[in-house]
Design a protein around this motif. Structure first.
Motif, PDB file in Angstrom:
ATOM      1  N   ALA A 150     -13.436   0.403   4.010  1.00 13.63           N
ATOM      2  CA  ALA A 150     -12.897   1.539   3.256  1.00 13.63           C
ATOM      3  C   ALA A 150     -11.406   1.725   3.551  1.00 13.63           C
ATOM      4  O   ALA A 150     -10.626   2.046   2.643  1.00 13.63           O
ATOM      5  N   ALA A 151     -10.996   1.513   4.795  1.00 11.50           N
ATOM      6  CA  ALA A 151      -9.569   1.618   5.132  1.00 11.50           C
ATOM      7  C   ALA A 151      -8.769   0.545   4.409  1.00 11.50           C
ATOM      8  O   ALA A 151      -7.664   0.798   3.905  1.00 11.50           O
ATOM      9  N   ALA A 152      -9.324  -0.667   4.345  1.00  5.98           N
ATOM     10  CA  ALA A 152      -8.646  -1.756   3.632  1.00  5.98           C
ATOM     11  C   ALA A 152      -8.472  -1.403   2.153  1.00  5.98           C
ATOM     12  O   ALA A 152      -7.398  -1.623   1.575  1.00  5.98           O
ATOM     13  N   VAL A 153      -9.513  -0.825   1.542  1.00  4.64           N
ATOM     14  CA  VAL A 153      -9.436  -0.419   0.138  1.00  4.64           C
ATOM     15  C   VAL A 153      -8.392   0.678  -0.043  1.00  4.64           C
ATOM     16  O   VAL A 153      -7.563   0.631  -0.966  1.00  4.64           O
ATOM     17  N   ARG A 157      -4.898   0.281  -2.230  1.00  4.03           N
ATOM     18  CA  ARG A 157      -4.581   1.166  -3.354  1.00  4.03           C
ATOM     19  C   ARG A 157      -3.291   1.942  -3.133  1.00  4.03           C
ATOM     20  O   ARG A 157      -2.657   2.383  -4.099  1.00  4.03           O
ATOM     21  N   ALA A 158      -2.915   2.092  -1.842  1.00  2.45           N
ATOM     22  CA  ALA A 158      -1.665   2.790  -1.524  1.00  2.45           C
ATOM     23  C   ALA A 158      -0.469   1.833  -1.511  1.00  2.45           C
ATOM     24  O   ALA A 158       0.649   2.257  -1.226  1.00  2.45           O
ATOM     25  N   GLY A 159      -0.717   0.542  -1.792  1.00  2.64           N
ATOM     26  CA  GLY A 159       0.390  -0.393  -1.897  1.00  2.64           C
ATOM     27  C   GLY A 159       0.454  -1.474  -0.842  1.00  2.64           C
ATOM     28  O   GLY A 159       1.381  -2.296  -0.849  1.00  2.64           O
ATOM     29  N   ALA A 160      -0.503  -1.525   0.076  1.00  5.44           N
ATOM     30  CA  ALA A 160      -0.499  -2.567   1.109  1.00  5.44           C
ATOM     31  C   ALA A 160      -0.708  -3.936   0.467  1.00  5.44           C
ATOM     32  O   ALA A 160      -1.396  -4.062  -0.551  1.00  5.44           O
ATOM     33  N   GLY A 161      -0.124  -4.959   1.076  1.00  7.35           N
ATOM     34  CA  GLY A 161      -0.252  -6.310   0.548  1.00  7.35           C
ATOM     35  C   GLY A 161      -1.636  -6.886   0.803  1.00  7.35           C
ATOM     36  O   GLY A 161      -2.397  -6.384   1.642  1.00  7.35           O
ATOM     37  N   TRP A 162      -1.938  -7.970   0.103  1.00 12.72           N
ATOM     38  CA  TRP A 162      -3.232  -8.611   0.273  1.00 12.72           C
ATOM     39  C   TRP A 162      -3.459  -9.156   1.688  1.00 12.72           C
ATOM     40  O   TRP A 162      -4.574  -9.069   2.206  1.00 12.72           O
ATOM     41  N   PRO A 163      -2.445  -9.743   2.346  1.00 14.71           N
ATOM     42  CA  PRO A 163      -2.692 -10.232   3.721  1.00 14.71           C
ATOM     43  C   PRO A 163      -3.177  -9.133   4.662  1.00 14.71           C
ATOM     44  O   PRO A 163      -4.152  -9.333   5.397  1.00 14.71           O
TER      45      PRO A 163
END
Length: 218
Positions: A150-153, A157-163
């Motif tokens: 859930a934190a990753a999601v 959604r807040a703009g973090a990169g895929w890595p």
């Protein structure tokens, strides 16, 4: 600035420190007493340290989620409570409790050790708090896994990169804490935190420069 540096140091160095500690986790075995008796000091060291680091991991996750009010962020925060309550209960029982009993059995005459070894085996098989699967372990594992995913999601959604997103998702595997899985998952958590904090620093600098440019006289 000092508090910001301490925050970033905490987010990266803390999980890496626990990763090093977990490499000393004894393998154990199906026969609990026989698997732990020769490594009981390492067993107690790792699981006592684990209890100290458990709330620190939850704090680190809360820091990564700071400023996020999405549903995914809320789910992660709630799941962390389940991780803290139930995984701690499991660790106290199977980790520290088993170590204390094994240490006690080691000091007994050989004829008495068999009876205590049977008690340790039964103790670890408890359906509520024991191993290899119990209510507390299942809820604790689920709590950490849901919190990380859930934190990753939320961060994606807040703009973090895929890595960073993928690394934080892999950190869900930390719930299986013996090496090599646990330490590897913690390295992923630390790497994700470093990427997220670097992106936030870059965004803050961009906003500051934009504000400075906007306030400059024409």
């Amino acid at each position: 600035m000092t508090l910001l540096l301490l925050r970033r140091l905490f987010l990266v160095a803390m999980p890496l420190t626990l990763a090093v500690v977990l490499w000393f986790h004894p393998a154990g075995g199906d026969n609990i007493y026989e698997g732990v008796r020769d490594d009981v000091d390492a067993w107690l060291f790792v699981h006592t340290a684990f209890l100290l680091f458990t709330p620190l991991l939850a704090i680190a996750t809360y820091l990564l989620l700071s400023g996020l009010e999405s549903r995914a962020a809320a789910v992660s925060r709630v799941a962390l409570v389940f991780f803290l309550v139930f995984y701690t209960a499991y660790e106290v029982t199977v980790g520290v409790g088993t170590g204390v009993l094994v240490e006690y059995a080691n000091g007994l005459p050989a004829v008495e050790q068999a009876a205590v070894a049977d008690a340790i085996q039964h103790y670890n098989g408890n359906a509520i708090l024991g191993d290899p699967m119990s209510v507390s372990l299942a809820l604790g594992l689920l709590g950490w896994a849901v919190a990380m995913i859930a934190a990753a999601v939320a961060l994606r959604r807040a703009g973090a990169g895929w890595p960073a997103t993928v690394l934080l998702g892999i950190a869900a595997l930390f719930a299986v804490h013996p090496p090599p899985v646990g330490p590897a998952a913690l390295v992923c958590f630390a790497a994700a935190a470093a990427l997220i904090e670097r992106a936030r620093a870059r965004d803050a600098k961009t906003l500051a420069l934009a504000a400075l440019a906007a306030s400059a006289p024409a």
